[in-house]
Design an enzyme around this catalytic site. Sequence first.
Site, PDB file in Angstrom:
ATOM      1  N   ALA A 131      13.149  38.478 -21.069  1.00  0.00           N
ATOM      2  CA  ALA A 131      12.343  37.399 -21.642  1.00  0.00           C
ATOM      3  C   ALA A 131      13.100  36.710 -22.761  1.00  0.00           C
ATOM      4  O   ALA A 131      13.784  37.356 -23.563  1.00  0.00           O
ATOM      5  CB  ALA A 131      11.042  37.972 -22.175  1.00  0.00           C
ATOM      6  N   ARG A 142      -4.175 -10.963  -8.292  1.00  0.00           N
ATOM      7  CA  ARG A 142      -5.376 -10.124  -8.255  1.00  0.00           C
ATOM      8  C   ARG A 142      -5.113  -8.668  -8.626  1.00  0.00           C
ATOM      9  O   ARG A 142      -6.036  -7.893  -8.806  1.00  0.00           O
ATOM     10  CB  ARG A 142      -6.018 -10.208  -6.848  1.00  0.00           C
ATOM     11  CG  ARG A 142      -6.725 -11.521  -6.591  1.00  0.00           C
ATOM     12  CD  ARG A 142      -7.018 -11.718  -5.117  1.00  0.00           C
ATOM     13  NE  ARG A 142      -5.837 -12.165  -4.365  1.00  0.00           N
ATOM     14  CZ  ARG A 142      -5.808 -12.369  -3.046  1.00  0.00           C
ATOM     15  NH1 ARG A 142      -6.899 -12.153  -2.331  1.00  0.00           N
ATOM     16  NH2 ARG A 142      -4.708 -12.781  -2.451  1.00  0.00           N
ATOM     17  N   LEU A 161       6.902 -12.531   3.946  1.00  0.00           N
ATOM     18  CA  LEU A 161       6.445 -13.288   2.781  1.00  0.00           C
ATOM     19  C   LEU A 161       6.255 -12.326   1.612  1.00  0.00           C
ATOM     20  O   LEU A 161       5.371 -11.464   1.643  1.00  0.00           O
ATOM     21  CB  LEU A 161       5.133 -13.994   3.105  1.00  0.00           C
ATOM     22  CG  LEU A 161       5.151 -14.780   4.432  1.00  0.00           C
ATOM     23  CD1 LEU A 161       3.838 -15.504   4.636  1.00  0.00           C
ATOM     24  CD2 LEU A 161       6.322 -15.748   4.462  1.00  0.00           C
ATOM     25  N   ARG A 220      14.829  22.204 -12.624  1.00  0.00           N
ATOM     26  CA  ARG A 220      15.425  20.869 -12.712  1.00  0.00           C
ATOM     27  C   ARG A 220      16.534  20.738 -11.663  1.00  0.00           C
ATOM     28  O   ARG A 220      16.940  21.726 -11.050  1.00  0.00           O
ATOM     29  CB  ARG A 220      15.911  20.624 -14.135  1.00  0.00           C
ATOM     30  CG  ARG A 220      14.714  20.459 -15.099  1.00  0.00           C
ATOM     31  CD  ARG A 220      15.131  20.443 -16.537  1.00  0.00           C
ATOM     32  NE  ARG A 220      16.212  19.515 -16.758  1.00  0.00           N
ATOM     33  CZ  ARG A 220      17.107  19.641 -17.752  1.00  0.00           C
ATOM     34  NH1 ARG A 220      17.035  20.670 -18.586  1.00  0.00           N
ATOM     35  NH2 ARG A 220      18.047  18.752 -17.894  1.00  0.00           N
ATOM     36  N   GLY A 277      -8.836 -14.267   5.676  1.00  0.00           N
ATOM     37  CA  GLY A 277      -9.081 -15.443   6.496  1.00  0.00           C
ATOM     38  C   GLY A 277      -9.886 -15.031   7.718  1.00  0.00           C
ATOM     39  O   GLY A 277      -9.570 -14.031   8.366  1.00  0.00           O
ATOM     40  N   ASN A 317      -4.263  -6.374  -2.153  1.00  0.00           N
ATOM     41  CA  ASN A 317      -4.379  -7.489  -3.095  1.00  0.00           C
ATOM     42  C   ASN A 317      -4.840  -7.035  -4.473  1.00  0.00           C
ATOM     43  O   ASN A 317      -4.571  -7.697  -5.462  1.00  0.00           O
ATOM     44  CB  ASN A 317      -5.356  -8.531  -2.557  1.00  0.00           C
ATOM     45  CG  ASN A 317      -4.863  -9.163  -1.262  1.00  0.00           C
ATOM     46  OD1 ASN A 317      -3.729  -9.619  -1.181  1.00  0.00           O
ATOM     47  ND2 ASN A 317      -5.694  -9.151  -0.243  1.00  0.00           N
ATOM     48  N   ASP A 320       2.410  -7.517   2.151  1.00  0.00           N
ATOM     49  CA  ASP A 320       1.472  -6.599   1.489  1.00  0.00           C
ATOM     50  C   ASP A 320       0.644  -5.773   2.463  1.00  0.00           C
ATOM     51  O   ASP A 320      -0.505  -5.454   2.190  1.00  0.00           O
ATOM     52  CB  ASP A 320       0.571  -7.381   0.519  1.00  0.00           C
ATOM     53  CG  ASP A 320      -0.321  -8.399   1.218  1.00  0.00           C
ATOM     54  OD1 ASP A 320      -0.115  -8.656   2.419  1.00  0.00           O
ATOM     55  OD2 ASP A 320      -1.227  -8.947   0.557  1.00  0.00           O
ATOM     56  N   GLU A 366      -9.902 -19.750   5.585  1.00  0.00           N
ATOM     57  CA  GLU A 366      -9.674 -18.894   4.414  1.00  0.00           C
ATOM     58  C   GLU A 366     -10.983 -18.655   3.662  1.00  0.00           C
ATOM     59  O   GLU A 366     -11.878 -19.504   3.657  1.00  0.00           O
ATOM     60  CB  GLU A 366      -8.635 -19.523   3.486  1.00  0.00           C
ATOM     61  CG  GLU A 366      -7.236 -19.473   4.031  1.00  0.00           C
ATOM     62  CD  GLU A 366      -6.801 -18.074   4.431  1.00  0.00           C
ATOM     63  OE1 GLU A 366      -6.812 -17.182   3.579  1.00  0.00           O
ATOM     64  OE2 GLU A 366      -6.480 -17.867   5.617  1.00  0.00           O
ATOM     65  N   TYR A 416      25.486  23.683 -24.162  1.00  0.00           N
ATOM     66  CA  TYR A 416      25.763  22.335 -24.653  1.00  0.00           C
ATOM     67  C   TYR A 416      26.210  22.401 -26.101  1.00  0.00           C
ATOM     68  O   TYR A 416      25.545  23.011 -26.936  1.00  0.00           O
ATOM     69  CB  TYR A 416      24.460  21.540 -24.516  1.00  0.00           C
ATOM     70  CG  TYR A 416      24.525  20.090 -24.863  1.00  0.00           C
ATOM     71  CD1 TYR A 416      25.512  19.263 -24.323  1.00  0.00           C
ATOM     72  CD2 TYR A 416      23.575  19.514 -25.705  1.00  0.00           C
ATOM     73  CE1 TYR A 416      25.546  17.911 -24.624  1.00  0.00           C
ATOM     74  CE2 TYR A 416      23.596  18.166 -26.007  1.00  0.00           C
ATOM     75  CZ  TYR A 416      24.589  17.369 -25.470  1.00  0.00           C
ATOM     76  OH  TYR A 416      24.628  16.030 -25.762  1.00  0.00           O
TER      77      TYR A 416
END
Length: 462
Positions: free
Chosen positions: A382, A16, A9, A335, A143, A229, A106, A158, A389
């Site tokens: 350094a 909430r 489900l 990277r 529940g 929730n 969930d 519930e 590019y």
Amino acid sequence: MHRFASIVLAAGKSTRMKSPRSKLLYEVGGVPVIGRVARVLRDLSIEAGVFVVSYQKDEVMDAVRRQLPDAAGVDQGEPRGTGHAVQCALPALPPWATDVVVLAGDVPLLRAESLQRLMDMHARAGALASFLTFEAADPHGYGRVLRDGHGEVQYIMEQTECTPEQAAVRECNSGLYVFCRSWLDEAVPLLRADNKKGEFFLTDLIMLAVDKVRVPTITVPESEVMGVNTQMDLARAKRLAREARVRRFMEEGVCFTQPDTVELDDDVAIAGGAIIEGQVSLRGATVIGACARVGQGSVLEDARVGEKARILPYTVIESSVVRDGARVGPYSHLRPGSDVGEDAHVGNFVELKKATLAAGVKANHLSYLGDVTIGEASNIGAGTITCNYDGKRKFHTTLGARVFVGSDSQLVAPVTVGDGAYVGTGTTVLRDVPAGALVINPKSQEIREGWIPPFAREKKPE
Ligand code: UD1
Ligand code: MG
């Protein structure tokens, strides 16, 4: 012969959570909540999975299919309760299914073993319905499982329908059930939305099953079946997942200097003897070698860190390799596609991108090294920059072994510098340099003694 299919489900609006994003897409241990549930079904080899979706259905199904490529999605349209969701899924179940596992989407901490136990018990008992329960520290929102004097389940009440006495019950429904398929087909159309929420409650099926035959349950720890929730629930699920992983690594000899502050995704591997400092995030499929050390505040995603390597504080590494004994950081940024060789050093404010540094290379301060291959034991001064590019295309720089690049030099790609070449300080390297050569951009130095800057030359008014 029992053959299990499943219904998950996953259509709820997540009201909430108070967020436009479905709760099922938030991550726990680097995997979306719904993906973790899908993974449990995959681990159990349940052949057919029907996911009931509606809110953010494309994103939810994407997260599901990353774990279970063959999962089917059924659109619930306007979600009218968990019972309605199951009703929508029934026609999509395969004809061969004799029993159906129904799961809420969930419950990110669910373990396959517990569901397997439930399926085994259900099959043994020949039950129409069976489900997992737990003792909640704070049952609010769940529940409640109400039992008769003999301890047999009567029904699930519930939160919104509970009397104060019922609300005091701490045994709760986990939202994970197994149903006999033929009975489910008969019983689901009998559900009514005659409750305060005006929803079709799946939980009312338990009452209908009890009319026919006993409903068996298995009780599992709350930590395993807690439902997400609210944002607080999500934070708690993340914490529980992390604590379990940290504990396991500690048992395997990993030292965490501040275990409560690390973030660890599920697929991370850490070898014994490694030291992980505070506020470190290890994400994706990161692997940390034996006796390596990851310094405070570092964030590593899909990184491979070799044995005895040292990642100094506040380093960010993405999809890159740091080989045995290398040292990276503090404040380095690797990277994707970078590879730092054995015993190489990458220091502060150095950015690498698709950079391969052979063993013993040193690039210790303030550099950008992108699209570059650097041979063994070369030294990068350094402020060295690879100009890779031209505004449109990227170009490669190749440096040989034992090259010395003086500080503040630019390597304008495509360019190759041969073994043992020497790049003078502040050189802009525009063309290839042969092995063993010196390259400089001749500049002279002029000294004008007694020089006064123009603004200081004017005479002050009397
Ligand atoms: C549900 C159970 C409750 C149980 C708890 C355990 C019901 C009526 N109640 O309550 O007994 O203690 O789970 O966590 O079932 N969903 C749909 N379509 C809908 C409504 C919900 O697909 O129309 C999905 C949600 O996305 C969610 C799952 O069903 O993944 C459960 O719904 P949720 O609203 O979280 O139910 P709870 O109130 O937690
Ligand atoms: Mg819930």
